[in-house]
Scaffold this active site. Structure first.
Site, PDB file in Angstrom:
ATOM      1  CG  ASP A 196      -8.738  -4.735 -26.870  1.00 29.14           C
ATOM      2  OD1 ASP A 196      -7.715  -4.501 -26.849  1.00 29.14           O
ATOM      3  OD2 ASP A 196      -8.962  -6.155 -27.176  1.00 29.14           O
TER       4      ASP A 196
ATOM      5  CB  SER B 237      -9.673  -8.433 -25.544  1.00 33.96           C
ATOM      6  OG  SER B 237      -9.727  -8.972 -26.755  1.00 33.96           O
TER       7      SER B 237
ATOM      8  CG  ASN C 294       1.431  -3.045 -12.365  1.00 32.27           C
ATOM      9  OD1 ASN C 294       0.562  -2.643 -12.169  1.00 32.27           O
ATOM     10  ND2 ASN C 294       2.168  -3.403 -13.604  1.00 32.27           N
ATOM     11  N   GLY C 295       4.815  -1.731 -12.835  1.00 32.17           N
ATOM     12  CA  GLY C 295       5.176  -0.589 -13.577  1.00 32.17           C
ATOM     13  C   GLY C 295       6.767  -0.471 -13.965  1.00 32.17           C
TER      14      GLY C 295
ATOM     15  CE1 TYR D  12      -6.575  -7.645 -24.361  1.00 27.66           C
ATOM     16  CE2 TYR D  12      -4.374  -6.728 -23.606  1.00 27.66           C
ATOM     17  CZ  TYR D  12      -5.051  -7.740 -24.009  1.00 27.66           C
ATOM     18  OH  TYR D  12      -4.506  -9.008 -24.415  1.00 27.66           O
TER      19      TYR D  12
ATOM     20  CB  CYS E  56      -2.331   3.266 -17.965  1.00 23.14           C
ATOM     21  SG  CYS E  56      -2.429   2.288 -19.371  1.00 23.14           S
TER      22      CYS E  56
ATOM     23  CB  CYS F  97       0.636   4.254 -26.532  1.00 29.27           C
ATOM     24  SG  CYS F  97      -0.961   3.767 -25.783  1.00 29.27           S
TER      25      CYS F  97
ATOM     26  CB  CYS G  23       3.691  -6.947 -12.690  1.00 29.22           C
ATOM     27  SG  CYS G  23       5.375  -7.241 -13.616  1.00 29.22           S
TER      28      CYS G  23
ATOM     29  N   GLY H 227      -0.082 -10.932 -15.744  1.00 29.40           N
ATOM     30  CA  GLY H 227       1.050 -11.546 -15.784  1.00 29.40           C
ATOM     31  C   GLY H 227       1.257 -13.096 -15.662  1.00 29.40           C
TER      32      GLY H 227
HETATM   33  S1  SF4 Z   1       1.646   4.957 -22.905  1.00 31.35           S
HETATM   34 FE1  SF4 Z   1      -0.363   4.139 -23.238  1.00 31.35          FE
HETATM   35  S2  SF4 Z   1      -0.089   1.938 -22.574  1.00 31.35           S
HETATM   36 FE2  SF4 Z   1       1.528   3.100 -21.606  1.00 31.35          FE
HETATM   37  S3  SF4 Z   1       1.023   3.936 -19.644  1.00 31.35           S
HETATM   38 FE3  SF4 Z   1       0.458   5.403 -21.067  1.00 31.35          FE
HETATM   39  S4  SF4 Z   1      -1.802   4.908 -22.002  1.00 31.35           S
HETATM   40 FE4  SF4 Z   1      -1.015   3.458 -21.030  1.00 31.35          FE
END
Ligand code: SF4
Length: 484
Positions: free
Chosen positions: A370, A307, A124-125, A266, A260, A460, A26, A52
């Site tokens: 990326d 990308s 968004n989230g 990306y 993030c 992640c 989003c 999105g």
């Molecule tokens: S877990 Fe990874 S993709 Fe998700 S918000 Fe954190 S940095 Fe971003």
């Protein structure tokens, strides 16, 4: 040696669904202006289409609230007649990405005819405590129609506004109850607001144009309507937009941030500036650092379009190996559907990306992108380059290996899907058929972003999250009181 090629003239805006990539959920917009709101909103939303492509929507206000939303890209959802009908001076809009099959009712903005009036919300989230919150609210007698996090927000807002008719206090209560990542735009009886979560996980910026103010997920949406970037909305801040001013108020305190990192790597458009950092420059610096961390003897650097372009440019600068356009993208291929056989999966990739034989034939190629999620697309691209005559293919990746799910709004939900979760880097290199593989290190990426590690979400790639997630390790937060 400086690169002989330049990608400056190309747009990095990738409006197409790109499988085997993390997927953002989003983009949001809010506008208050004197004049033509709907054209501004329409083009701002189109500029956020990369966030999105499942559904689009707009809610405006002119004596009463009006709405149009539906499945499809912005230019598929809104006709000229819609834009005329939606005429108004205040509005919010949304572009939607869904991990589920597209359902018209999932499109946003979410709207509710509440006791305190008309509420519209674009989000968004992800609210991580939404299931518990909805359950708790239901047990207290709240009636839900969709059980969504946006509906929980609307019901809390309604409740608080009924008590004291004070929007600032009401949004502070909302911020206390909703734990997660959010950039919201909101309309309440024609008043327009925007708010950002206390960690600043999702981007949100403020701009001014002739006759009005705009808030959007990315500055690319400001540029397209000729708005000047004023600043980012601060984590834990809400603002009300008027055509001639904005009013800001704090809804939550946070001792640190958790932007993030993937926004720069990306998700965001290369022409956007997020939290005062140019996405393009960030990618270029990552590529430069990648070249220092994983040098290789090669003849040409090429990017996976779109990308990998910024990273490849930086890699070329850092390594002194010339940059060329070695893969062409078919811009007219839009959606790629889940393909039932390997043959069709391969065809679908070649349908979108085709090598430039004259660039890769007989050459040692550095292929830059990326990120890698499953590795399936990368494997096919490496093979395509070999078939086109590349004598060596060295893959370089502008993010650290993805090993853990995202619970904060990106469609990466299970550990099984990540090739880096169950293979060492050298084995991933073998699996994708590359002569060598190198990912940027976490330290290298953090240094390239020039943001302190404690102010980034790296969940992640580290398995440590900035918020409490059931079954996962929390980075450094011990109690929810830290958001008080
Ligand atoms: S877990 Fe990874 S993709 Fe998700 S918000 Fe954190 S940095 Fe971003």
């Amino acid at each position: 040696m400086l690169p002989t090629g330049s990608y400056e003239e190309f747009s990095d805006d990738d409006p197409y669904f790109n499988d085997d990539k993390p997927k953002e959920k989003c983009g949001v917009v809010a506008i208050a202006c004197k004049g033509d709101l709907t054209s501004h909103m329409y083009y701002a939303l189109r500029a956020l289409q990369h966030r999105g492509q499942e559904a689009s929507g707009m809610v405006t206000f002119d004596k009463r609230q009006k709405m149009k939303k539906g499945i499809g890209l912005v230019d598929q959802v809104f006709s000229e007649a819609d834009l005329k009908r939606l005429k108004g001076n205040m509005g919010i809009g949304h572009t939607y990405y869904s991990i589920k099959v597209s359902q018209p009712e999932n499109a946003q903005p979410f709207t509710l005819k509440a006791e305190v009036g008309d509420i519209a919300i674009a989000h968004n989230g992800i609210i991580v405590n939404a299931p518990e919150l909805v359950k708790e609210m239901k047990s207290q007698g709240y009636m839900f129609t969709k059980s969504s996090e946006e509906e929980a927000f609307a019901l809390i807002l309604n409740d608080e506004m009924k008590k004291n008719n004070d929007i600032e206090k009401a949004l502070q209560v909302v911020a206390k109850k909703l734990i997660g990542s959010y950039s919201f735009t909101l309309m309440l009886n024609g008043r327009v607001f925007a708010m950002r979560d206390p960690l600043g996980l999702k981007p949100l910026c403020l701009g001014q144009f002739d006759g009005g103010y705009i808030v959007a997920s990315e500055t690319g949406a400001l540029d397209v309507i000729g708005a000047k970037l004023i600043r980012d909305i601060q984590p834990g801040e809400a603002i009300e937009l008027f055509h001639d001013k904005v009013e800001s108020f704090k809804i939550a305190n946070s001792k640190r941030r958790a932007h993030c990192f993937f926004e720069w790597v990306y998700f965001a458009r290369a022409d956007s500036i997020i939290d005062r950092l140019s996405v393009y420059h960030a990618r270029k610096r990552i590529g430069w650092r990648l070249a220092k961390e994983h040098p290789v003897d090669a003849d040409v650097v090429i990017a996976i379009p779109d990308s990998g372009r910024g990273h490849a440019y930086g890699f070329s600068m850092g390594s002194g190996i010339k940059l060329s356009e070695g893969i062409m993208k078919n811009r007219y291929v839009q959606r790629t559907f889940i393909m039932p056989s390997q043959f069709l999966r391969d065809v679908s990739i070649k349908d979108k990306l085709n090598p430039v034989k004259a660039v890769v034939e007989g050459r040692r190629v550095v292929l830059v992108d990326d990120s890698i999620v499953r590795g399936t697309t990368m494997k096919t691209i490496v093979q395509i380059l070999r078939n086109a005559g590349a004598v060596e293919v060295h893959v370089r990746i502008g993010s650290p290996p993805i090993i853990a799910p995202c619970y904060l709004g990106i469609d990466m939900t299970t550990r099984d899907q990540f090739i880096a979760n169950h293979k060492e880097v050298k084995d991933i290199g073998k699996a994708i058929g590359a002569d060598s593989l190198g990912y940027i290190s976490i330290d290298g990426m953090v240094e390239a972003l020039q943001i302190e590690q404690e102010n980034l979400c790296l969940g992640c790639v580290t398995s440590e999250y900035p918020l409490p997630i059931t079954g996962e390790r929390e980075r450094d937060q011990h109690t929810l009181d830290m958001f008080d």
